[in-house]
Write an enzyme that holds these catalytic residues in place. Sequence first.
Site, PDB file in Angstrom:
ATOM      1  N   PRO A 164       0.823  -1.219   0.000  1.00 15.44           N
ATOM      2  CA  PRO A 164       0.000   0.000   0.000  1.00 15.44           C
ATOM      3  C   PRO A 164       0.854   1.265   0.000  1.00 15.44           C
ATOM      4  CG  PRO A 164      -0.824  -1.594   1.601  1.00 15.44           C
ATOM      5  CD  PRO A 164       0.504  -2.126   1.098  1.00 15.44           C
ATOM      6  N   PHE A 165       0.325   2.290  -0.609  1.00 16.35           N
ATOM      7  CA  PHE A 165       0.923   3.623  -0.664  1.00 16.35           C
ATOM      8  C   PHE A 165       2.279   3.628  -1.360  1.00 16.35           C
ATOM      9  CE2 PHE A 165      -1.685   3.309   3.198  1.00 16.35           C
ATOM     10  CZ  PHE A 165      -2.710   4.168   2.823  1.00 16.35           C
ATOM     11  N   ARG A 166       2.490   2.676  -2.264  1.00 15.97           N
ATOM     12  CA  ARG A 166       3.724   2.557  -3.056  1.00 15.97           C
ATOM     13  C   ARG A 166       4.966   2.327  -2.190  1.00 15.97           C
ATOM     14  NH1 ARG A 166       3.286   3.230  -8.199  1.00 15.97           N
ATOM     15  NH2 ARG A 166       5.417   3.930  -8.492  1.00 15.97           N
ATOM     16  N   LEU A 167       4.735   1.715  -1.010  1.00 17.00           N
ATOM     17  CA  LEU A 167       5.841   1.359  -0.119  1.00 17.00           C
ATOM     18  C   LEU A 167       6.212  -0.096  -0.410  1.00 17.00           C
ATOM     19  CD1 LEU A 167       4.488   3.058   3.127  1.00 17.00           C
ATOM     20  CD2 LEU A 167       6.059   3.994   1.413  1.00 17.00           C
ATOM     21  N   HIS A 168       6.648  -0.336  -1.635  1.00 18.48           N
ATOM     22  CA  HIS A 168       6.878  -1.680  -2.143  1.00 18.48           C
ATOM     23  C   HIS A 168       8.022  -2.389  -1.441  1.00 18.48           C
ATOM     24  CE1 HIS A 168       4.106  -0.262  -5.062  1.00 18.48           C
ATOM     25  NE2 HIS A 168       4.991   0.485  -5.709  1.00 18.48           N
TER      26      HIS A 168
END
Length: 182
Positions: free
Chosen positions: A160-164
């Site tokens: 989520p939230f581009r916190l890959h």
Amino acid sequence: MPADPLALFHEWVEGPEVALATAAPDGRPSLRMVLLKSADERGFAFFTNYESRKGRELAANPKAALLFHWKSLRRQVRVRGPVSRVSDAEADAYWATRARPAQLGAWASQQSRPLPDRLAFEKKIAEYGLKFGLGKAPRPPHWSGWRVEPETIEFWRDRPFRLHERLQFVRAGEGWTTTRLY
């Protein structure tokens, strides 16, 4: 962190389709989908016509990258490394599993070259069907496989939230070093 990227790959793998990136001698990249036929400690193997664009590019510049992407699972695996040809025995073994129409098509196709019309291709297939009679056709000399010998394997998981989450394995002698990446 896992120590063996191949074990992790086999946990993640879903389907044999993979994007293969090559480069022409002038450096221009080329990308297409191929079918992965094996993944083991020797590398990632696929089969093709050596006279195709990808075959010519790999012969001239024996390096490649692979991308396995599973949108529904929100993850991907990237592989990069040198390529080598598979053995004749390995190519023959895989060739024997192919259906006769696929075998005839491999003989008839001048892959990646201009085709005047569909009928010309179908005529060539029929000619090879007559030439080889019933049963399986022999493997053409221009058809075999390549193996990407991984120098790096990177696992990417969507968060989520581009916190890959990214985990990179780099070949180090007989083993691997592992690094988390931003």
